[in-house]
Design a protein around this motif. Structure first.
Motif, PDB file in Angstrom:
ATOM      1  N   GLU A  13      -0.732  10.049 -72.103  1.00 12.26           N
ATOM      2  CA  GLU A  13      -1.805  10.141 -71.106  1.00 12.26           C
ATOM      3  C   GLU A  13      -2.702   8.910 -71.215  1.00 12.26           C
ATOM      4  N   ASN A  14      -3.234   8.505 -70.088  1.00 14.67           N
ATOM      5  CA  ASN A  14      -4.174   7.372 -70.017  1.00 14.67           C
ATOM      6  C   ASN A  14      -3.511   5.997 -70.216  1.00 14.67           C
ATOM      7  N   SER A  15      -2.170   5.968 -70.305  1.00 17.46           N
ATOM      8  CA  SER A  15      -1.507   4.666 -70.510  1.00 17.46           C
ATOM      9  C   SER A  15      -1.462   3.853 -69.213  1.00 17.46           C
ATOM     10  N   GLY A  16      -1.585   4.529 -68.065  1.00 18.73           N
ATOM     11  CA  GLY A  16      -1.632   3.809 -66.798  1.00 18.73           C
ATOM     12  C   GLY A  16      -0.419   4.032 -65.905  1.00 18.73           C
ATOM     13  N   LYS A  17       0.284   5.139 -66.071  1.00 20.47           N
ATOM     14  CA  LYS A  17       1.493   5.421 -65.273  1.00 20.47           C
ATOM     15  C   LYS A  17       1.186   5.555 -63.781  1.00 20.47           C
ATOM     16  N   THR A  18       0.140   6.318 -63.482  1.00 20.35           N
ATOM     17  CA  THR A  18      -0.189   6.536 -62.069  1.00 20.35           C
ATOM     18  C   THR A  18      -0.736   5.255 -61.450  1.00 20.35           C
ATOM     19  N   THR A  19      -1.525   4.514 -62.221  1.00 23.76           N
ATOM     20  CA  THR A  19      -2.062   3.241 -61.726  1.00 23.76           C
ATOM     21  C   THR A  19      -0.921   2.269 -61.437  1.00 23.76           C
ATOM     22  N   PHE A  20       0.077   2.224 -62.337  1.00 21.97           N
ATOM     23  CA  PHE A  20       1.254   1.379 -62.108  1.00 21.97           C
ATOM     24  C   PHE A  20       1.995   1.820 -60.840  1.00 21.97           C
ATOM     25  N   ILE A  72       2.165  -6.074 -68.714  1.00 23.06           N
ATOM     26  CA  ILE A  72       1.582  -6.020 -67.368  1.00 23.06           C
ATOM     27  C   ILE A  72       0.109  -5.617 -67.410  1.00 23.06           C
ATOM     28  N   SER A  73      -0.561  -5.812 -66.291  1.00 23.32           N
ATOM     29  CA  SER A  73      -1.834  -5.137 -66.045  1.00 23.32           C
ATOM     30  C   SER A  73      -1.718  -4.455 -64.695  1.00 23.32           C
ATOM     31  N   SER A  74      -1.728  -3.145 -64.708  1.00 24.03           N
ATOM     32  CA  SER A  74      -1.636  -2.381 -63.450  1.00 24.03           C
ATOM     33  C   SER A  74      -2.932  -2.445 -62.680  1.00 24.03           C
ATOM     34  N   LEU A  75      -4.008  -2.755 -63.394  1.00 25.16           N
ATOM     35  CA  LEU A  75      -5.305  -2.872 -62.734  1.00 25.16           C
ATOM     36  C   LEU A  75      -5.376  -4.174 -61.942  1.00 25.16           C
ATOM     37  N   ARG A  76      -4.888  -5.261 -62.561  1.00 26.19           N
ATOM     38  CA  ARG A  76      -4.981  -6.580 -61.922  1.00 26.19           C
ATOM     39  C   ARG A  76      -3.714  -6.953 -61.145  1.00 26.19           C
ATOM     40  N   GLY A 112       3.125  13.606 -65.905  1.00 27.30           N
ATOM     41  CA  GLY A 112       1.898  13.721 -66.692  1.00 27.30           C
ATOM     42  C   GLY A 112       2.189  13.379 -68.146  1.00 27.30           C
ATOM     43  N   GLY A 113       1.224  12.725 -68.806  1.00 28.67           N
ATOM     44  CA  GLY A 113       1.428  12.299 -70.187  1.00 28.67           C
ATOM     45  C   GLY A 113       0.760  13.185 -71.220  1.00 28.67           C
ATOM     46  N   GLN A 114      -0.067  14.141 -70.745  1.00 27.00           N
ATOM     47  CA  GLN A 114      -0.740  15.003 -71.719  1.00 27.00           C
ATOM     48  C   GLN A 114       0.276  15.844 -72.463  1.00 27.00           C
ATOM     49  N   ALA A 158       4.155  -2.761 -71.342  1.00 30.44           N
ATOM     50  CA  ALA A 158       2.971  -2.906 -72.193  1.00 30.44           C
ATOM     51  C   ALA A 158       1.800  -3.167 -71.260  1.00 30.44           C
ATOM     52  N   ASN A 159       1.099  -2.087 -70.895  1.00 32.18           N
ATOM     53  CA  ASN A 159       0.074  -2.156 -69.844  1.00 32.18           C
ATOM     54  C   ASN A 159      -1.307  -2.489 -70.424  1.00 32.18           C
ATOM     55  N   LYS A 160      -2.216  -2.838 -69.557  1.00 36.56           N
ATOM     56  CA  LYS A 160      -3.626  -3.133 -69.875  1.00 36.56           C
ATOM     57  C   LYS A 160      -3.780  -4.421 -70.670  1.00 36.56           C
ATOM     58  N   ILE A 161      -2.957  -5.419 -70.371  1.00 32.07           N
ATOM     59  CA  ILE A 161      -3.098  -6.693 -71.091  1.00 32.07           C
ATOM     60  C   ILE A 161      -4.312  -7.497 -70.611  1.00 32.07           C
ATOM     61  N   ASP A 162      -5.013  -6.969 -69.598  1.00 33.46           N
ATOM     62  CA  ASP A 162      -6.304  -7.584 -69.228  1.00 33.46           C
ATOM     63  C   ASP A 162      -7.371  -7.266 -70.271  1.00 33.46           C
ATOM     64  N   LEU A 163      -7.129  -6.267 -71.130  1.00 31.94           N
ATOM     65  CA  LEU A 163      -8.080  -5.919 -72.189  1.00 31.94           C
ATOM     66  C   LEU A 163      -7.679  -6.612 -73.485  1.00 31.94           C
ATOM     67  N   GLU A 177      -7.166   4.908 -56.911  1.00 31.19           N
ATOM     68  CA  GLU A 177      -7.920   5.832 -57.747  1.00 31.19           C
ATOM     69  C   GLU A 177      -6.921   6.624 -58.552  1.00 31.19           C
ATOM     70  N   SER A 178      -7.219   6.868 -59.819  1.00 35.28           N
ATOM     71  CA  SER A 178      -6.302   7.760 -60.522  1.00 35.28           C
ATOM     72  C   SER A 178      -7.071   8.792 -61.321  1.00 35.28           C
ATOM     73  N   VAL A 179      -6.555   9.978 -61.304  1.00 34.49           N
ATOM     74  CA  VAL A 179      -7.074  11.062 -62.134  1.00 34.49           C
ATOM     75  C   VAL A 179      -5.922  11.503 -63.017  1.00 34.49           C
ATOM     76  N   PRO A 180      -6.197  12.097 -64.176  1.00 33.11           N
ATOM     77  CA  PRO A 180      -5.092  12.552 -65.031  1.00 33.11           C
ATOM     78  C   PRO A 180      -4.106  13.405 -64.227  1.00 33.11           C
ATOM     79  N   THR A 181      -2.839  13.096 -64.359  1.00 29.09           N
ATOM     80  CA  THR A 181      -1.818  13.769 -63.562  1.00 29.09           C
ATOM     81  C   THR A 181      -1.570  15.181 -64.095  1.00 29.09           C
ATOM     82  N   ILE A 182      -1.652  16.131 -63.180  1.00 30.67           N
ATOM     83  CA  ILE A 182      -1.337  17.516 -63.513  1.00 30.67           C
ATOM     84  C   ILE A 182       0.124  17.721 -63.150  1.00 30.67           C
TER      85      ILE A 182
HETATM   86  N1  LIG Z   1      -8.226  -2.190 -67.993  1.00 30.43           N
HETATM   87  C1  LIG Z   1      -7.180  -1.535 -67.490  1.00 30.43           C
HETATM   88  N2  LIG Z   1      -7.276  -0.232 -67.209  1.00 30.43           N
HETATM   89  C2  LIG Z   1      -6.186   0.388 -66.691  1.00 30.43           C
HETATM   90  C3  LIG Z   1      -4.964  -0.297 -66.450  1.00 30.43           C
HETATM   91  N3  LIG Z   1      -4.074   0.590 -65.958  1.00 30.43           N
HETATM   92  C4  LIG Z   1      -4.710   1.770 -65.896  1.00 30.43           C
HETATM   93  N4  LIG Z   1      -5.990   1.665 -66.330  1.00 30.43           N
HETATM   94  C5  LIG Z   1      -7.000   2.733 -66.415  1.00 30.43           C
HETATM   95  O1  LIG Z   1      -6.578   3.690 -67.356  1.00 30.43           O
HETATM   96  C6  LIG Z   1      -6.988   5.009 -66.946  1.00 30.43           C
HETATM   97  C7  LIG Z   1      -5.781   5.933 -66.912  1.00 30.43           C
HETATM   98  O2  LIG Z   1      -4.895   5.513 -65.889  1.00 30.43           O
HETATM   99  P1  LIG Z   1      -3.796   6.499 -65.263  1.00 30.43           P
HETATM  100  O3  LIG Z   1      -2.934   5.646 -64.404  1.00 30.43           O
HETATM  101  O4  LIG Z   1      -4.424   7.672 -64.648  1.00 30.43           O
HETATM  102  O5  LIG Z   1      -3.019   6.960 -66.574  1.00 30.43           O
HETATM  103  P2  LIG Z   1      -1.753   7.947 -66.653  1.00 30.43           P
HETATM  104  O6  LIG Z   1      -0.817   7.344 -67.628  1.00 30.43           O
HETATM  105  O7  LIG Z   1      -1.218   8.221 -65.297  1.00 30.43           O
HETATM  106  O8  LIG Z   1      -2.409   9.258 -67.286  1.00 30.43           O
HETATM  107  P3  LIG Z   1      -1.827  10.792 -67.190  1.00 30.43           P
HETATM  108  O9  LIG Z   1      -1.548  11.061 -65.760  1.00 30.43           O
HETATM  109  O10 LIG Z   1      -2.914  11.664 -67.742  1.00 30.43           O
HETATM  110  O11 LIG Z   1      -0.607  10.844 -68.045  1.00 30.43           O
HETATM  111  C8  LIG Z   1      -7.670   4.831 -65.592  1.00 30.43           C
HETATM  112  O12 LIG Z   1      -9.061   4.778 -65.815  1.00 30.43           O
HETATM  113  C9  LIG Z   1      -7.157   3.496 -65.102  1.00 30.43           C
HETATM  114  O13 LIG Z   1      -8.056   2.828 -64.244  1.00 30.43           O
HETATM  115  C10 LIG Z   1      -4.890  -1.699 -66.762  1.00 30.43           C
HETATM  116  O14 LIG Z   1      -3.887  -2.388 -66.602  1.00 30.43           O
HETATM  117  N5  LIG Z   1      -6.029  -2.251 -67.281  1.00 30.43           N
END
Ligand SMILES: Nc1nc2c(ncn2[C@@H]2O[C@H](COP(=O)(O)OP(=O)(O)OP(=O)(O)O)[C@@H](O)[C@H]2O)c(=O)[nH]1
Ligand SMILES: [Mg+2]
Length: 162
Positions: free
Chosen positions: A9-16, A141-145, A52-54, A108-113, A27-32
Motif C-alpha cells: 500500500e502507498n507504493s503508488g500503483k494507482t498513481t502509476f 520512475i516517478s508516477s507523480l512527475r 489494493g496493497g493493504q 522503483a517509484n517515487k524517485i523524485d523523493l 487523485e488517488s485514495v487507498p484502493t479498496i
Molecule cells: N512523491 C511522490 N509521491 C507519489 C508518487 N507516486 C505516488 N505518490 C503518492 O503516494 C501516495 C499513494 O499513492 P497510491 O497510488 O494511492 O498508492 P497505491 O499503491 O495505489 O496504494 P493502495 O491502493 O493502498 O495499495 C499518494 O499520496 C500519491 O500521491 C511519486 O512518484 N512520487
C-alpha cells in the motif's frame, strides 16, 4: 494484453495506473479491493488490474496475476525501511508455480523523493537474483512527475512484439 499491478500500500500503483492511462497522476485514495482500467498505447490495448496493497488484499494478488501476461510490482523507492516487507510479499507471491514464466517488471517509484534506493539497491533489497522462473527488469520512475513512464510503455510494446 492483461497486466496486474501489485506492491505494498502507498507504493503508488494507482498513481502509476492513472499516469499510464491519462498522462497525469490524478487523485488517488487507498484502493479498496481493486480498480480495472483499459489503457490504449499505440496499437496495444492493455487491461490493467490495479490491486489494493493493504495487508488484507495481498493474498489475492496471485489469483489475479495467474490470469495476466505481465506482473508489475511497484516499490516505494523512498521508503527504504519497507524494502524487506516488499521482498517478503514478492517472494511469497512468486512461490505460486502457476506464475512461472510471466515477465516481471519492478517499478522503483517515487524517485523524485530523496534519498531513494537505486536500481542495484532494489535488486539486492528484493533478492531479485533469486527470481529465476520469471524474467525481470527494474525501472526507476516517478508516477507523480511522469519520469520514465515512456520507458515502461516501450518495454510493454516490445513484450507484445515478441
Ligand atoms: N512523491 C511522490 N509521491 C507519489 C508518487 N507516486 C505516488 N505518490 C503518492 O503516494 C501516495 C499513494 O499513492 P497510491 O497510488 O494511492 O498508492 P497505491 O499503491 O495505489 O496504494 P493502495 O491502493 O493502498 O495499495 C499518494 O499520496 C500519491 O500521491 C511519486 O512518484 N512520487
Ligand atoms: Mg491503489
Amino acid at each position: 494484453m492483461e497486466m496486474v499491478i501489485v506492491g505494498l500500500e502507498n507504493s503508488g500503483k494507482t498513481t502509476f495506473t492513472n499516469y499510464l492511462s491519462e498522462g497525469s497522476p490524478g487523485e488517488s485514495v487507498p484502493t479498496i479491493g481493486l480498480n480495472v482500467k483499459t489503457v490504449n498505447k499505440g496499437n496495444l490495448i492493455i487491461k490493467v488490474w490495479d490491486l489494493g496493497g493493504q495487508v488484507q488484499y495481498r493474498t489475492e494478488w496471485g489469483r489475479y496475476a495467474r490470469e495476466t501476461n505481465v506482473i508489475i510490482f511497484v516499490v516505494d523507492a523512498s521508503a527504504i525501511d519497507l524494502i524487506s516487507y516488499s521482498r517478503k510479499e514478492l517472494h511469497s507471491m512468486l512461490e505460486d508455480r502457476d506464475l512461472a514464466g510471466i515477465p516481471l517488471l519492478v517499478l522503483a517509484n517515487k524517485i523524485d523523493l530523496n534519498p531513494h534506493l537505486t536500481e542495484p539497491e532494489i535488486i539486492k533489497g528484493l533478492n531479485l537474483d533469486y527470481v529465476i522462473d520469471n524474467s525481470w527488469l527494474v525501472i526507476s520512475i516517478s508516477s507523480l512527475r511522469g519520469t520514465n513512464i515512456e520507458r515502461v510503455v516501450d518495454w510493454l510494446l516490445n513484450l507484445e512484439k515478441r
